[in-house]
Design a protein around this motif. Sequence first.
Motif, PDB file in Angstrom:
ATOM      1  N   TYR A  28      43.254  42.575  53.442  1.00 17.42           N
ATOM      2  CA  TYR A  28      43.037  43.978  53.833  1.00 17.42           C
ATOM      3  C   TYR A  28      42.880  44.153  55.339  1.00 17.42           C
ATOM      4  N   LYS A  96      47.201  36.517  39.322  1.00 17.85           N
ATOM      5  CA  LYS A  96      48.226  37.067  38.423  1.00 17.85           C
ATOM      6  C   LYS A  96      48.366  36.247  37.151  1.00 17.85           C
ATOM      7  N   GLY A  98      45.758  36.662  34.853  1.00 16.18           N
ATOM      8  CA  GLY A  98      44.848  37.355  33.935  1.00 16.18           C
ATOM      9  C   GLY A  98      43.371  37.135  34.195  1.00 16.18           C
ATOM     10  N   SER A 101      41.628  40.441  35.321  1.00 14.32           N
ATOM     11  CA  SER A 101      41.558  41.368  34.167  1.00 14.32           C
ATOM     12  C   SER A 101      40.455  40.946  33.204  1.00 14.32           C
TER      13      SER A 101
END
Length: 205
Positions: A28, A96, A98, A101
């Motif tokens: 960021y 990426k 999971g 999540s």
Amino acid sequence: MDITIRLEAPGDWRETENLTREAFWDVYKPGCDEHLVLHKLRRSAAFVPGLDFVACDGARIVGNIVYSTARVVDAAGGSREVLCLGPVCALPACQKTGIGSRLIRHSMAVARDIGYAGVVLMGNPAYYGRFGFAPAEQYGITDHEGKCQYYLLAHELAPGRLQGTRGRFCYDEAFHAKKEELEEFERGFPPKEKHVTATQLRPAD
Ligand SMILES: CC(C)(COP(=O)(O)OP(=O)(O)OC[C@H]1O[C@@H](n2cnc3c(N)ncnc32)[C@H](O)[C@@H]1OP(=O)(O)O)[C@@H](O)C(=O)NCCC(=O)NCCS
């Protein structure tokens, strides 16, 4: 990978600070301060230890999520408690797959069972939409200056729980990492070069 999720223990702190530094580095802004935010949050009264989870691949920690309590303050000075999600991260080599999540779904289920009303965060709507997050302005929640921001997102942990929660989102002081504080904290980590990267570009506010 065989991922398990458990509560973080004090003995994990250094590893998760390193992990957070690796995950957020140059994403960021050149370098990052999220590892310092995590370090400060853990010492804050707002920190919620019961929602501090790590994702593990065997003995190795590959992800971490933390929450702190925050307040939504209305025009009359009244306020309601919400949870602030973050930092959340996964080890770059394992992203990426999971992990993020699973950490988000697991922790929000625990937060709902504890009885928290809702979660507010600053993040990418494209990612958090899949977990039920919507623009916070839909709930009448603005940033601390009263402005609507595309990255300010909210999710009620059960239907109607954020009803009547309107106002300015005021999060913990620990999120304000000062430049000198970061320089001092960074001395405890291996040197790492900072870069300007494409992920640092975002729509104008
Ligand atoms: C964001 C993060 C926690 C997600 O965890 P993850 O384990 O990599 O993600 P998952 O495997 O659960 O989900 C993958 C999906 O999320 C998307 N995604 C991951 N990071 C994203 C981001 N910053 N913005 C938008 N989408 C993102 C992927 O493109 C993928 O999309 P798809 O399912 O449509 O293919 C992790 O990528 C990370 O640590 N990123 C760096 C630190 C960070 O940005 N933290 C969040 C700050 S708000």
